[in-house]
Scaffold this active site. Structure first.
Site, PDB file in Angstrom:
ATOM      1  N   ARG A  18       0.812  -1.225   0.000  1.00  0.00           N
ATOM      2  CA  ARG A  18       0.000   0.000   0.000  1.00  0.00           C
ATOM      3  C   ARG A  18       0.845   1.275   0.000  1.00  0.00           C
ATOM      4  NH1 ARG A  18      -3.793  -2.203   4.853  1.00  0.00           N
ATOM      5  NH2 ARG A  18      -2.004  -3.618   5.061  1.00  0.00           N
ATOM      6  N   GLN A  78      11.295 -15.611   6.439  1.00  0.00           N
ATOM      7  CA  GLN A  78       9.990 -16.226   6.171  1.00  0.00           C
ATOM      8  C   GLN A  78      10.047 -16.942   4.817  1.00  0.00           C
ATOM      9  OE1 GLN A  78       6.688 -13.659   6.980  1.00  0.00           O
ATOM     10  NE2 GLN A  78       5.160 -15.139   6.247  1.00  0.00           N
ATOM     11  N   ASN A 383      38.798  39.405   5.611  1.00  0.00           N
ATOM     12  CA  ASN A 383      37.542  39.783   4.966  1.00  0.00           C
ATOM     13  C   ASN A 383      37.642  39.479   3.475  1.00  0.00           C
ATOM     14  OD1 ASN A 383      34.927  41.543   5.489  1.00  0.00           O
ATOM     15  ND2 ASN A 383      35.741  42.088   3.472  1.00  0.00           N
TER      16      ASN A 383
HETATM   17  C1  UD1 Z   1      -2.472  -6.728  10.910  1.00  0.00           C
HETATM   18  C2  UD1 Z   1      -3.480  -7.617  11.649  1.00  0.00           C
HETATM   19  C3  UD1 Z   1      -4.738  -6.793  11.927  1.00  0.00           C
HETATM   20  C4  UD1 Z   1      -4.380  -5.583  12.758  1.00  0.00           C
HETATM   21  C5  UD1 Z   1      -3.274  -4.758  12.073  1.00  0.00           C
HETATM   22  C6  UD1 Z   1      -2.777  -3.718  13.052  1.00  0.00           C
HETATM   23  C7  UD1 Z   1      -3.133  -9.894  10.809  1.00  0.00           C
HETATM   24  C8  UD1 Z   1      -3.652 -10.985   9.974  1.00  0.00           C
HETATM   25  N1  UD1 Z   1      -3.820  -8.759  10.820  1.00  0.00           N
HETATM   26  O1  UD1 Z   1      -3.061  -6.346   9.671  1.00  0.00           O
HETATM   27  O2  UD1 Z   1      -5.680  -7.592  12.635  1.00  0.00           O
HETATM   28  O3  UD1 Z   1      -5.522  -4.771  12.963  1.00  0.00           O
HETATM   29  O4  UD1 Z   1      -2.153  -5.596  11.719  1.00  0.00           O
HETATM   30  O5  UD1 Z   1      -1.904  -2.803  12.451  1.00  0.00           O
HETATM   31  O6  UD1 Z   1      -2.127 -10.077  11.468  1.00  0.00           O
HETATM   32  N2  UD1 Z   1       4.299  -9.360   8.099  1.00  0.00           N
HETATM   33  C9  UD1 Z   1       5.181 -10.420   8.084  1.00  0.00           C
HETATM   34  N3  UD1 Z   1       4.930 -11.482   7.281  1.00  0.00           N
HETATM   35  C10 UD1 Z   1       3.820 -11.542   6.479  1.00  0.00           C
HETATM   36  C11 UD1 Z   1       2.904 -10.464   6.508  1.00  0.00           C
HETATM   37  C12 UD1 Z   1       3.166  -9.393   7.332  1.00  0.00           C
HETATM   38  O7  UD1 Z   1       6.190 -10.398   8.796  1.00  0.00           O
HETATM   39  O8  UD1 Z   1       3.661 -12.530   5.755  1.00  0.00           O
HETATM   40  C13 UD1 Z   1       4.588  -8.197   8.953  1.00  0.00           C
HETATM   41  C14 UD1 Z   1       4.613  -6.876   8.188  1.00  0.00           C
HETATM   42  O9  UD1 Z   1       5.919  -6.561   7.758  1.00  0.00           O
HETATM   43  C15 UD1 Z   1       4.093  -5.879   9.216  1.00  0.00           C
HETATM   44  C16 UD1 Z   1       3.213  -6.719  10.127  1.00  0.00           C
HETATM   45  O10 UD1 Z   1       3.548  -8.072   9.889  1.00  0.00           O
HETATM   46  O11 UD1 Z   1       5.141  -5.323   9.976  1.00  0.00           O
HETATM   47  C17 UD1 Z   1       1.733  -6.498   9.837  1.00  0.00           C
HETATM   48  O12 UD1 Z   1       1.490  -6.783   8.473  1.00  0.00           O
HETATM   49  P1  UD1 Z   1       0.421  -5.968   7.643  1.00  0.00           P
HETATM   50  O13 UD1 Z   1       0.354  -6.553   6.306  1.00  0.00           O
HETATM   51  O14 UD1 Z   1       0.643  -4.523   7.763  1.00  0.00           O
HETATM   52  O15 UD1 Z   1      -0.912  -6.376   8.444  1.00  0.00           O
HETATM   53  P2  UD1 Z   1      -2.276  -5.606   8.467  1.00  0.00           P
HETATM   54  O16 UD1 Z   1      -3.026  -5.903   7.235  1.00  0.00           O
HETATM   55  O17 UD1 Z   1      -2.053  -4.191   8.808  1.00  0.00           O
HETATM   56 CA    CA Z   2      -0.288  -2.936   9.124  1.00  0.00          CA
END
Ligand code: UD1
Ligand code: CA
Length: 475
Positions: A18, A78, A383
């Site tokens: 995003r 991961q 200067n």
């Molecule tokens: C996540 C939560 C949501 C919460 C929100 C809060 C889940 C499924 N959802 O959503 O309930 O309200 O955070 O901000 O957890 N990341 C990984 N591996 C992955 C995917 C993400 O390490 O495969 C890390 C990202 O780098 C990030 C964090 O996890 O730092 C959150 O990931 P993001 O995709 O932003 O989750 P949200 O959709 O915001």
């Molecule tokens: Ca997030």
């Protein structure tokens, strides 16, 4: 003291789509530090026995930052299975098998989270002897977040992601902040049960909450009153909002420490900057990097300082300076451009439309007007005349020039480097100085002036100038 019963998992493997950026989301900056650096600084304050950071997208760039900010962190990569649940699963398997303490999971994208809030979560979790505890908050616009679904008793029942939520569930304003603490045995029991059956085909760590509850285990929720502390950064609008919030806090902190900041809304101060009491910051300033401003200095209006030191009582107006040192009582600007390696001595001056680079200007020396000073050393009390250029570049190499102390150079000089001017020497107006000028000498390079009498009347007869000249000569 190290908390031997605590392991922290920082989730940093996501793509951050995003943001629509070539820079990974967690490496975007606010207040001069990356999003992940803020989170790592907060986790560092908890002094946990184990810290695991999970990476994948742009992993090398993330690892570089993590290794500097939190060298004790174990890096886990991961795999192809997506989602926060998978990230936690892999991180837990990197913990020692006999670790039986609490596992704190922190999303890497919550830069304003503070250690105190985490301490409160840990304490509440341990007091309640819960299997899991999480931070929640109420948002007017909960779009994008996971919603906290409570049962009829008000206890947390499960978390539903925005994309999986029903119309009713979307109306819930209490959101999951993405910060959890689990009893490690409970977490280890549930992780193998996570599946990809959801709108995003990802393993969700949030599903662990529902799984624990369906086993009758206790899940505790701690509501954070100040939502901004736990808001995630997903797009540039959220990044700007968080940066603004952090900046407002930094400014207030300095105001309470005795710094005058006339217009907080047009002033930006990085976290690392150091200010002293009775510094005055006028509107439109950015103080960036590791800049240090000593007491009594007046900065601004409209000034940007990056990694620049300003001495006590100095004045810096409408100036752009990087990696420079400005001495006590010195005066800079308006409209000065100080490039890296500029040192201005105490009580010195760099004035209007002056550019400097790799230049040492000694105590009390002045470059007041319309000049370029590059690769030069100027002694004390000298200067430099208006409109002077230090010609440091011959198209192939850069060379240095040296001006001594108590030197007076004429207006519109060019110093063709390498050249040196001795102490107490003068140069004439318009000189192009290619040869050294000894101490106390006058250097000149322009041919003596010659006047051709009557030139205008002869060559421009009948012009207004000829008429004026005729009148002057006849009077
Ligand atoms: C996540 C939560 C949501 C919460 C929100 C809060 C889940 C499924 N959802 O959503 O309930 O309200 O955070 O901000 O957890 N990341 C990984 N591996 C992955 C995917 C993400 O390490 O495969 C890390 C990202 O780098 C990030 C964090 O996890 O730092 C959150 O990931 P993001 O995709 O932003 O989750 P949200 O959709 O915001
Ligand atoms: Ca997030």
């Amino acid at each position: 003291m190290t908390d031997s019963n605590l392991a922290i998992i920082v989730l940093a493997a996501g793509q951050g789509t995003r943001m629509k950026s070539a820079t990974p989301k967690l490496l975007h900056k606010l207040a001069g530090a990356t999003v992940i650096s803020h989170v790592l600084a907060t986790t560092r304050a908890l002094d946990a026995q184990h810290v695991v950071a999970v990476v994948r997208h742009e992993r090398d760039r993330l690892v570089e930052v993590i290794e500097v900010d939190l060298p004790s962190a174990v890096i886990v990569d991961q795999d192809d299975i997506p989602g926060t649940g998978r990230a936690v699963e892999l991180a837990v398997s990197a913990l020692p098998d006999d670790f039986s303490g609490d596992v704190l999971v922190v999303n890497g994208d919550v830069p304003l989270l503070d250690a105190e809030t985490l301490q409160q979560l840990i304490a509440a979790h341990r007091r309640a002897a819960a299997s899991a505890s999480l931070l929640t908050t109420l948002l007017d616009d909960p779009a994008g977040y996971g919603r906290v679904i409570r049962d009829s008793d008000g206890a947390v029942d499960r978390i539903v992601e925005h994309k999986d939520a029903t119309e009713d569930e979307l109306g819930v304003r209490e959101i999951n902040a993405g910060i959890y603490i689990f009893a490690s045995a409970s977490l280890r029991d549930q992780l193998p049960k996570l599946d990809l059956n959801n709108a995003q085909s990802e393993k969700y760590i949030t599903d662990v909450v529902g799984l624990l509850r369906s086993q009758g285990e206790l899940v505790h929720a701690l509501e954070v009153a100040h939502s901004w502390k736990v808001e995630g950064i997903n797009d540039r609008a959220q990044l700007a909002a968080a940066a603004g919030h952090l900046n407002a806090m930094i400014i207030r902190g300095w105001q309470l420490a005795g710094v005058t900041i006339l217009d907080p809304h047009s002033t930006w101060i990085d976290l690392q900057v150091q200010l002293s009491p009775d510094v005055e910051i006028r509107p439109g300033c950015q103080l960036l990097g590791a800049s240090v401003i000593e007491t009594g200095a007046i900065i601004g209006p409209d000034t940007t300082l990056l990694d620049t030191e300003v001495g006590a009582g100095a004045s810096v107006k409408r100036t752009d300076a990087t990696l420079s040192v400005i001495g006590a009582g010195a005066s800079v600007g308006p409209f000065s451009y100080l490039r890296p390696g500029t040192y201005l001595g105490d009580n010195g001056k760099i004035g209007t439309f002056v550019e400097t680079k790799n230049a040492r200007i000694g105590v009390g020396s002045k470059v007041p007007h319309l000049s370029y000073v590059g690769d030069a050393t100027i002694g004390e009390g000298s200067n430099i005349g208006a409109g002077t250029i230090f010609a440091n570049y011959d198209g192939v190499t850069k060379q240095a020039s040296v001006i001594g102390s108590q030197v007076r150079t004429g207006s519109h000089n060019v110093f063709v480097a390498p050249v040196s001017i001795g102490d107490g020497a003068y140069t004439a107006a318009g000189a192009v100085v290619r040869k050294d000028v000894p101490a106390g000498a006058l250097g000149m390079s322009v041919t003596p002036q010659r006047n051709i009498e009557g030139w205008v009347e002869t060559n421009r007869p009948g012009s207004a100038a000829a008429e004026a000249a005729k009148n002057a000569n006849n009077s």
